[in-house]
Design an enzyme around this catalytic site. Structure first.
Site, PDB file in Angstrom:
ATOM      1  N   LEU B  75      -6.198   4.020  41.751  1.00  0.00           N
ATOM      2  CA  LEU B  75      -6.325   4.499  40.378  1.00  0.00           C
ATOM      3  C   LEU B  75      -5.197   5.441  39.971  1.00  0.00           C
ATOM      4  CD1 LEU B  75     -10.182   4.893  40.526  1.00  0.00           C
ATOM      5  CD2 LEU B  75      -8.892   2.980  39.586  1.00  0.00           C
ATOM      6  N   CYS B  76      -4.127   5.492  40.773  1.00  0.00           N
ATOM      7  CA  CYS B  76      -2.949   6.295  40.412  1.00  0.00           C
ATOM      8  C   CYS B  76      -2.138   5.598  39.321  1.00  0.00           C
ATOM      9  CB  CYS B  76      -2.029   6.447  41.626  1.00  0.00           C
ATOM     10  SG  CYS B  76      -2.369   7.906  42.607  1.00  0.00           S
ATOM     11  N   HIS B  77      -1.610   6.398  38.412  1.00  0.00           N
ATOM     12  CA  HIS B  77      -0.714   5.862  37.396  1.00  0.00           C
ATOM     13  C   HIS B  77       0.664   5.587  37.992  1.00  0.00           C
ATOM     14  CE1 HIS B  77      -3.777   7.971  35.062  1.00  0.00           C
ATOM     15  NE2 HIS B  77      -3.483   7.160  34.077  1.00  0.00           N
ATOM     16  N   MET B 112      -0.430  13.176  44.438  1.00  0.00           N
ATOM     17  CA  MET B 112      -0.642  12.037  45.330  1.00  0.00           C
ATOM     18  C   MET B 112       0.671  11.527  45.903  1.00  0.00           C
ATOM     19  SD  MET B 112      -3.777  12.063  45.477  1.00  0.00           S
ATOM     20  CE  MET B 112      -3.683  10.869  46.809  1.00  0.00           C
ATOM     21  N   GLU B 113       1.738  11.611  45.112  1.00  0.00           N
ATOM     22  CA  GLU B 113       3.044  11.177  45.604  1.00  0.00           C
ATOM     23  C   GLU B 113       3.499  12.077  46.759  1.00  0.00           C
ATOM     24  OE1 GLU B 113       2.056  11.100  42.501  1.00  0.00           O
ATOM     25  OE2 GLU B 113       2.429   8.997  42.004  1.00  0.00           O
ATOM     26  N   ASP B 127       4.819   5.792  64.822  1.00  0.00           N
ATOM     27  CA  ASP B 127       5.299   4.457  65.184  1.00  0.00           C
ATOM     28  C   ASP B 127       6.487   4.533  66.137  1.00  0.00           C
ATOM     29  OD1 ASP B 127       5.508   1.604  64.993  1.00  0.00           O
ATOM     30  OD2 ASP B 127       7.203   1.876  63.637  1.00  0.00           O
TER      31      ASP B 127
END
Lengths: 157, 157, 157, 157, 157, 157
Positions: B75-77, B112-113, B127
């Protein structure tokens, strides 16, 4: 000293050669936790019944992210996953526990896919609840099980 | 009870309307940590000079992931980031500290970014070092600063 | 004859120049329908309460697809959507109605984003129910409303 | 009641386990239709010779979309398609018929890839002609053939 | 010595801060060439009329790639392109010339988008003709024009 | 005249059927060159030790792009690469030579993956150095080796 497999003898990053590896059934399980205010957890638990399923959205986001792992992690091989499941469990008073299981029949392991699924599910919980709780934290993201492949089975917990 | 903004009155997931919000300069800083065996950290520190730059690869992976946040978090723009930087610092004896700063001039925040950048950088460290240390853990991923927008400035640390 | 805007005078495909267009608020609404066996619809309706939320998964898939429209439709401009909502409504005895609303403040319309959201939500319903009903059909996908921009408002229904 | 395979016993979405399935040759054919004003169809038919090949662009978009199916449909497995072809046929006076054939040698079927190819080809036709005909509709998207795998052959038409 | 803008004072890769830059109209033109056997060029030229439009496919691939530049080039900013056009011209006896023009109104230039469009169009020509001519070469990919932004206009040819 | 394999008898683009091909080990090597001002090359060479590793960033970008080839080149098959390495070598006074090696066990060759890796690595060098040298050129991108598959081994140099 053991070498890092993702660099060659000159220290240059490389996607390692797995063409000689056998195609075997491989599985990995990863876990993590989102720690939050107790009121946030209550809100999430209420939501799963009637007003907005935070955990359902996070589960889907994690499954979809597992499929994109090789796009995100520079030296991961592209893989055709044969199964992804994610469990999200309320751990009162203040956490959601996340567990991802990934399987494939192939030449390389799926640890990164399981870990990516857990972290993106956790980020999605943060996104959906950040308007009420900016202080949430993602904690204890780790591999707990791995099987298949030359290196055999690994159990952490 | 405060509502979760990503659900409507019927509890259905939605991408919230930001069209009435002002375009302002916004910034967010997130932090996290990869905890590992001391020998793994020594190996990473050796690598930054001569034989494989784990932190350099993780930094790039984090920057690239910040740009893909709206692909990963349902739901992030979608946003046009104007700046992304990531610091990765050895924290002897057993951790790498990660900090991401993201900026944009736009209608919605970039928390969020920044969090996505930190987690993908952390996953990339896992990794690259997993062949020598499967027990690494990603810990304490959290927002530490946010500015811009109607809700004003947030400082966690 | 009116020209197709996505081709130049020599018939070559092109992404049209919108740089001279004004940034205005734009909206589009699209609708469509998945027609299925009545038993399939009953199964979906049961699932929204207790055993698997087909419509919730389809809603998320549609929202995420709206954000990827310019990746899928060759000559679409990349856009920063400011709002996406999707309604999925059981239409007994044999259909699910889908409606998507997309908004943005920008230089070009969002019809394609709304239509893409509807079709991917419909495809996701097909995917989740195909084991019990291969004969489902996607019908009547169309634009029903468009506002903003030089061409003004369009209302189909 | 038959269970939906994409949910577990608790109703949680999951990517189903296909690791025990045999690698067999699988194929799927899907069809759909874009219905439009007769003048729009005439314009498309003129274009295929000299001034802008709407159907050629739609064909490519559909082929490329088939490859992205697992990115779009949340619970689809990533697959290595071995063949994709798309036929777009003018159906005077007012429609374009679309048929997609997808093949692979693998552990799961390619119905969703064929349906995705048809719908994205249809959306691309809409995009390229919307300046002259906003009333176009996508109709009758359905699976018409499926072969390979445990569930055997399915023929709808 | 002039600094490389994509590294900070410690030599760490970074996505540079463009938030203080003005939104201006920017354009870039890039060119390149695919050199091939004369028979291959004849085959391509025949195809544009009747049997397979190599240049049409390459044009679309280049336009779509321009939109994905920030996914491919690690430190490029995501941009909302307002126009992309690609010209592919047979240059007998043995080459196809490619020119891409990209425009946007924004805070950073579009040189990389134009260069990416040219190279992906060139790679697509290679792909479509490789069965008859493995010896093709991509040559002389370069920026020929840039305008807008603080650094002003650049003309190479 | 030999047919182009990516078009059918009517000249329509198609992703060719490889399902009947054997799974064999395949490899491809591609090369290319970025030509620049001597001062730019000196700057890059200085950077590899202390102040910004242009070649390290380009190497990662090339490896990641190889994995995205089927997203970029319309008629390429999606592939599960088993190895990707990229060598970037300063060629004084004015060039960087790039060589990419790609391997897989599969039904189709990896020439396009190797060529894509070379061109995206080259574009990344351009991006990182463009502030000091807009006149750089990408030259001589070509396939130099191919092995595996029905058409056998190809050696260009």
């Amino acid at each position: 000293m053991t070498e890092l497999t993702h660099f060659d003898a000159q220290g240059r990053a490389t996607m390692v050669d797995v063409s000689a590896k056998a195609e075997t059934e491989r599985a990995a399980v990863a876990r993590g936790r989102v720690v939050m205010a107790p009121a946030t957890l209550e809100r999430i638990q209420a939501g799963t019944t009637a007003k907005g399923d935070v955990l359902g959205v996070a589960r889907l986001a994690g499954i979809m992210a597992a499929k994109r792992t090789s796009d995100l992690i520079p030296l991961c091989h592209p893989l055709m996953l044969s199964k992804v499941t994610i469990d999200l469990t309320a751990a009162p008073p203040d956490a959601v526990e996340i567990e991802a299981l990934v399987k494939l029949t192939g030449r390389t392991g799926v640890e990164m896919e399981a870990l990516t699924a857990v972290t993106v599910a956790a980020l999605t919980i943060y996104d959906m609840c950040k308007a009420i709780d900016r202080g949430m934290r993602i904690e204890a993201v780790r591999l707990v099980h791995k099987s298949g492949g030359k290196s055999g089975t690994y159990e952490a917990e």
